[in-house]
Design an enzyme around this catalytic site. Structure first.
Site, PDB file in Angstrom:
ATOM      1  N   TYR A   1       0.839  -1.203   0.000  1.00  0.00           N
ATOM      2  CA  TYR A   1       0.000   0.000   0.000  1.00  0.00           C
ATOM      3  C   TYR A   1       0.868   1.246   0.000  1.00  0.00           C
ATOM      4  O   TYR A   1       0.515   2.263  -0.614  1.00  0.00           O
ATOM      5  CB  TYR A   1      -0.927  -0.014   1.219  1.00  0.00           C
ATOM      6  CG  TYR A   1      -1.855  -1.201   1.240  1.00  0.00           C
ATOM      7  CD1 TYR A   1      -2.840  -1.366   0.270  1.00  0.00           C
ATOM      8  CD2 TYR A   1      -1.740  -2.181   2.227  1.00  0.00           C
ATOM      9  CE1 TYR A   1      -3.686  -2.463   0.281  1.00  0.00           C
ATOM     10  CE2 TYR A   1      -2.585  -3.281   2.250  1.00  0.00           C
ATOM     11  CZ  TYR A   1      -3.550  -3.417   1.268  1.00  0.00           C
ATOM     12  OH  TYR A   1      -4.386  -4.509   1.277  1.00  0.00           O
TER      13      TYR A   1
ATOM     14  N   LYS B   1     -18.817   2.835   1.860  1.00  0.00           N
ATOM     15  CA  LYS B   1     -19.534   2.864   3.142  1.00  0.00           C
ATOM     16  C   LYS B   1     -19.253   1.570   3.909  1.00  0.00           C
ATOM     17  O   LYS B   1     -18.942   0.532   3.296  1.00  0.00           O
ATOM     18  CB  LYS B   1     -21.035   3.069   2.906  1.00  0.00           C
ATOM     19  CG  LYS B   1     -21.721   1.974   2.070  1.00  0.00           C
ATOM     20  CD  LYS B   1     -22.139   0.794   2.892  1.00  0.00           C
ATOM     21  CE  LYS B   1     -22.683  -0.334   2.076  1.00  0.00           C
ATOM     22  NZ  LYS B   1     -22.860  -1.582   2.846  1.00  0.00           N
TER      23      LYS B   1
END
Length: 359
Positions: free
Chosen positions: A89, A128
């Site tokens: 990442y 979400k």
């Protein structure tokens, strides 16, 4: 619905059907109006695949992908023609050729990726529930402000053109004052695998963060202010997450929100917005492109259409790009998300639903 037809059994099936409905059709020219950003995706699950398919529909390409399992990222990149697969990442965050990141991983991992991406100066669209709680969201917003980047919640309701149009008319006073928002959402998830995401506290399971975010979002969008009175009843699943609940909210203007959520029983995804002069009904409201207005005085009905369900994630991407280009209304959508998160955080606290990361 025509006799003999069946509704899609879950959200993934509904999305698949929506994509199939627009396959081969020209992509709308009015969705992407801001300068195009270079995007990377974190995660390779259901939503990541829908994002990639949305890019394909738009004739665009994702620039990079990172995933906990590198092999899955490689397969994902090959499937969608993505040029870069990152070994870590951190490599994604450090890439100067990436402008924006879409985070698609489980709720409880979001804050970790938000910290990394925002601190590296990347704009972020986060699936979400954007964070586990208000404290995490406050932290992410502070990092975004510090690094002068846009943070946006990917809850579809915030971005669908149908709600943009209905809100325009509501703010113009066409419907009168909102009195009551009544919102249902029921999903059926089997008890066969209690380690699955929906019932697993280690994956931030439970109805509130998974489906409650939609229900509260649609009500809050049409309310004049944030509700601060909340009463509720809730049942916990054996794993400790919220399984079903009913709750009522009220704001300073006296506008009520009445909500029912379930994770083991189907009910219609129905929102009814009741104003002085009309009520608006929206079925399957998370990605809705149609609504019905019933006018109180005459009893007449008006059908409203705006947007297309299949392009739901395209509208999200477009809104972040508009916010980056200076659209203050799109940038302010995070304020609605923060209000929704505050309600969800309070309700979980009232119910004693606490995730491992919060202990």
């Amino acid at each position: 619905m025509a006799e003999g037809t069946q509704a899609p059994k879950d959200a993934a099936a509904a999305a698949k059907a929506a994509f199939a409905a627009v396959e081969g059709k020209p992509f709308p020219t009015d969705i992407f109006t801001a300068p195009e950003l270079r995007w990377a995706v974190i995660g390779c699950g259901v939503i990541a695949n829908q994002i990639a398919q949305s890019f394909v529909l738009a004739g665009r390409k994702i620039s990079g992908v990172a995933n906990r399992t590198h092999e899955k990222a490689v397969a994902f990149a090959e499937r969608y023609g993505i040029a870069k697969v990152y070994d870590s990442y951190e490599d994604l965050y450090a890439d100067p050729d990436i402008d924006a990141v879409y985070i698609t991983t489980p709720h409880n991992t979001h804050i970790t990726y938000l910290r990394g991406a925002l601190s590296a100066g990347k704009h972020v669209l986060c699936e979400k529930s954007i964070t586990l709680n208000s404290a995490e969201l406050d932290e992410a917003r502070a990092i975004a402000r510090e690094h002068n980047v846009v943070l946006m919640d990917a809850t579809t309701i915030l971005h669908m053109p149908l709600y943009v149009e209905l809100l325009r008319r509501a703010k113009a006073g066409e419907f009168g004052k909102l009195r009551l928002a009544q919102v249902n959402f029921g999903s059926y998830h089997s008890y066969d695998d209690t380690k699955a995401r929906f019932f697993n506290p280690n994956l931030a399971g439970g109805a509130m963060l998974d489906i409650g975010v939609y229900a509260i979002s649609i009500a809050r969008m049409f309310m004049a202010s944030q509700p601060h009175e909340i009463v509720s009843l809730e049942n916990n699943f054996e794993t400790g997450v919220d399984e079903e609940s009913g709750f009522v909210t009220r704001n300073a203007e006296g506008q009520l929100g009445v909500f029912s959520l379930t994770m083991h029983a189907k009910q219609p995804k129905r929102a009814t917005l009741c104003f002085d002069d009309a009520y608006i009904e929206v079925f399957n409201y998370p990605r809705a492109d149609k609504a019905t207005i019933t006018w109180t005085a005459e009893g007449t009905r008006e059908e409203v259409s705006a947007g297309v369900e299949a392009y739901a994630l395209c509208y999200e991407i477009a809104d972040l790009e508009k916010a980056v280009a200076g659209d203050v209304e799109k940038a302010a959508l995070i304020d609605i998300a923060a209000d929704v998160m505050e309600i969800m955080t309070k309700l979980r606290a009232d119910w004693g639903v606490v995730y491992p990361e919060e202990r």
